[in-house]
Scaffold this active site. Structure first.
Site, mmCIF file in Angstrom:
data_model
loop_
_atom_site.group_PDB
_atom_site.id
_atom_site.type_symbol
_atom_site.label_atom_id
_atom_site.label_comp_id
_atom_site.label_asym_id
_atom_site.label_seq_id
_atom_site.Cartn_x
_atom_site.Cartn_y
_atom_site.Cartn_z
ATOM 1 N N LYS A 70 6.934 16.534 2.981
ATOM 2 C CA LYS A 70 7.726 16.533 1.735
ATOM 3 C C LYS A 70 7.253 17.557 0.704
ATOM 4 O O LYS A 70 8.081 18.125 -0.013
ATOM 5 C CB LYS A 70 7.704 15.139 1.104
ATOM 6 C CG LYS A 70 8.560 14.171 1.882
ATOM 7 C CD LYS A 70 8.583 12.792 1.282
ATOM 8 C CE LYS A 70 9.383 11.903 2.220
ATOM 9 N NZ LYS A 70 9.613 10.574 1.708
ATOM 10 N N ASP A 106 13.834 9.602 -3.063
ATOM 11 C CA ASP A 106 12.933 8.466 -2.838
ATOM 12 C C ASP A 106 12.842 7.551 -4.061
ATOM 13 O O ASP A 106 12.850 6.322 -3.936
ATOM 14 C CB ASP A 106 11.525 8.959 -2.485
ATOM 15 C CG ASP A 106 11.390 9.349 -1.023
ATOM 16 O OD1 ASP A 106 12.204 8.895 -0.202
ATOM 17 O OD2 ASP A 106 10.460 10.114 -0.705
ATOM 18 N N GLY A 244 9.775 -1.706 3.330
ATOM 19 C CA GLY A 244 10.628 -0.726 2.664
ATOM 20 C C GLY A 244 11.980 -0.445 3.299
ATOM 21 O O GLY A 244 12.517 0.652 3.139
HETATM 22 P P1 NAP Z 1 1.979 11.847 3.334
HETATM 23 O O1 NAP Z 1 2.472 12.853 2.372
HETATM 24 O O2 NAP Z 1 1.468 12.301 4.654
HETATM 25 O O3 NAP Z 1 0.799 11.031 2.578
HETATM 26 C C1 NAP Z 1 0.053 10.072 3.264
HETATM 27 C C2 NAP Z 1 -0.778 9.222 2.304
HETATM 28 O O4 NAP Z 1 -1.363 8.156 3.047
HETATM 29 C C3 NAP Z 1 -1.918 9.972 1.626
HETATM 30 O O5 NAP Z 1 -2.112 9.442 0.338
HETATM 31 C C4 NAP Z 1 -3.107 9.644 2.546
HETATM 32 O O6 NAP Z 1 -4.353 9.687 1.895
HETATM 33 C C5 NAP Z 1 -2.783 8.208 2.883
HETATM 34 N N1 NAP Z 1 -3.391 7.735 4.138
HETATM 35 C C6 NAP Z 1 -3.108 8.128 5.407
HETATM 36 N N2 NAP Z 1 -3.844 7.444 6.305
HETATM 37 C C7 NAP Z 1 -4.622 6.583 5.584
HETATM 38 C C8 NAP Z 1 -5.575 5.595 5.946
HETATM 39 N N3 NAP Z 1 -5.919 5.360 7.228
HETATM 40 N N4 NAP Z 1 -6.164 4.888 4.943
HETATM 41 C C9 NAP Z 1 -5.830 5.111 3.661
HETATM 42 N N5 NAP Z 1 -4.933 6.041 3.258
HETATM 43 C C10 NAP Z 1 -4.326 6.759 4.217
HETATM 44 O O7 NAP Z 1 3.067 10.717 3.640
HETATM 45 P P2 NAP Z 1 4.291 10.265 2.694
HETATM 46 O O8 NAP Z 1 5.453 11.168 2.898
HETATM 47 O O9 NAP Z 1 3.752 10.092 1.315
HETATM 48 O O10 NAP Z 1 4.690 8.839 3.340
HETATM 49 C C11 NAP Z 1 3.862 7.706 3.165
HETATM 50 C C12 NAP Z 1 4.486 6.482 3.851
HETATM 51 O O11 NAP Z 1 5.651 6.072 3.149
HETATM 52 C C13 NAP Z 1 4.917 6.752 5.294
HETATM 53 O O12 NAP Z 1 4.585 5.608 6.079
HETATM 54 C C14 NAP Z 1 6.434 6.891 5.185
HETATM 55 O O13 NAP Z 1 7.103 6.522 6.386
HETATM 56 C C15 NAP Z 1 6.721 5.908 4.066
HETATM 57 N N6 NAP Z 1 7.990 6.189 3.351
HETATM 58 C C16 NAP Z 1 8.996 5.272 3.414
HETATM 59 C C17 NAP Z 1 10.157 5.485 2.710
HETATM 60 C C18 NAP Z 1 11.263 4.467 2.740
HETATM 61 O O14 NAP Z 1 12.391 4.812 2.424
HETATM 62 N N7 NAP Z 1 10.972 3.222 3.076
HETATM 63 C C19 NAP Z 1 10.329 6.659 1.952
HETATM 64 C C20 NAP Z 1 9.272 7.559 1.897
HETATM 65 C C21 NAP Z 1 8.105 7.326 2.619
HETATM 66 P P3 NAP Z 1 -5.181 11.075 1.769
HETATM 67 O O15 NAP Z 1 -4.573 11.810 0.635
HETATM 68 O O16 NAP Z 1 -6.579 10.617 1.497
HETATM 69 O O17 NAP Z 1 -5.036 11.794 3.088
#
Ligand code: NAP
Length: 278
Positions: A70, A106, A244
């Site tokens: 993103k 979002d 979600g």
């Molecule tokens: P992203 O940009 O890759 O960010 C991932 C985040 O998760 C970062 O803050 C990362 O921390 C953290 N993280 C990853 N593995 C971890 C672990 N083992 N322990 C603790 N923190 C961890 O991903 P994103 O786009 O923000 O998406 C995040 C989640 O939201 C995904 O599961 C996505 O599918 C979901 N989502 C759902 C919707 C919906 O409509 N329901 C919409 C958007 C996103 P670091 O910074 O320390 O690496």
């Protein structure tokens, strides 16, 4: 491509094969009589630019963008909506004849689910957001604009949370910390999991004292079974733990509106997915 081929859309992410977006957009298209198809593009970060360009070159009309692309995809866009610009993250690309437009649905998706579908009152609420990735970028400003009392961003990598605190401070009271340093003087009204840990079946060491008997736990990650975060919320006495699905459908509806100019009714789609779990 022939003149009467359906218009092509899709979602690009890594991983993305779990995504229910194709089903949701198919239901929206049926409901509104739109001739379109929606594909899954599983693309690692080093292939993002070439995959987006190829999809556009071969007639693609728009893409949803998901984890982890993103923030990176902003560099591929000619113009950004105000909400995408303030987020520094894009989840909806629209390919015009001369330009690529980036938007972020979002935040509106989450707020519609919290307020309209779940009946949560956000004005005056204390909110803890776990995670500081692309999804958090999209939801912080709309949450603050709903009139929260306070918003805390906690992240494994504290510098990313701090970067977002600085980015969004002008819209309200935001603080940033590690999971270990979360202020636990009072339970939060709402705890939002915006980490991607659940996608890998992982959990992080979130403090149970963040939850009280009237706390709502909301996991952006969704699944057919309660996610690890929702299980954690329920086990620690949250008033409800919600996955979600509602946000997924609501943000998809907003993307569909951007692409097709028609706003689909989300309620029958939520019912059809039978997943408005609580
Ligand atoms: P992203 O940009 O890759 O960010 C991932 C985040 O998760 C970062 O803050 C990362 O921390 C953290 N993280 C990853 N593995 C971890 C672990 N083992 N322990 C603790 N923190 C961890 O991903 P994103 O786009 O923000 O998406 C995040 C989640 O939201 C995904 O599961 C996505 O599918 C979901 N989502 C759902 C919707 C919906 O409509 N329901 C919409 C958007 C996103 P670091 O910074 O320390 O690496």
């Amino acid at each position: 491509m022939t003149a009467d081929a359906p218009d092509r859309y899709g979602v690009i992410g890594y991983p993305v094969l779990h995504s229910h977006s194709p089903v949701i957009h198919r239901l929206f298209a049926l409901q509104t009589g739109q001739d379109m198809q929606y594909e899954l593009l599983q693309v690692p970060p080093d292939k993002l630019t070439s995959a987006v360009r190829q999809f556009r070159r071969t007639g693609g009309r728009g893409l949803n963008v998901t984890v982890p692309h993103k923030a990176a995809v902003v560099a591929l866009v000619d113009d950004l909506s105000e909400r995408a610009e303030s987020a520094g993250a894009v989840n909806t690309l629209t390919f015009g004849p001369d330009a690529v437009h980036g938007d972020n649905t979002d935040g509106v998706g989450l707020l519609r689910d919290l307020q309209n579908n779940l009946g949560l009152r956000l004005a005056g609420a204390s909110v803890l957001v776990l995670g500081a990735g692309g999804a958090t970028r999209g939801i912080v400003r709309p949450l603050l604009e709903a009139g929260l009392a306070s918003l805390t961003i906690a992240n494994r990598t504290v510098s990313r949370a701090e970067e977002l605190r600085q980015r969004f401070a002008r819209w309200g009271d935001v603080s940033a910390c590690s999971f270990e340093d979360i202020d636990l003087s009072e339970p939060y009204d709402l705890v939002v999991n915006a980490t991607s840990a659940g996608l890998k079946g992982e959990t992080a060491p979130y403090p149970a004292d963040a939850i009280g008997p009237s706390t709502c736990c909301y996991d952006l990650t969704y699944g057919l079974q309660p996610t690890p975060f929702c299980q954690w919320g329920a086990a620690n006495g949250a008033s409800r733990s919600v996955m979600g699905w509602g946000m997924l459908v609501e943000q998809a509806a907003e993307s569909f509106y951007i692409w097709r100019g028609i706003r689909p009714d989300t309620q029958p789609v939520l019912k059809q997915l039978s997943v408005n779990a609580s």
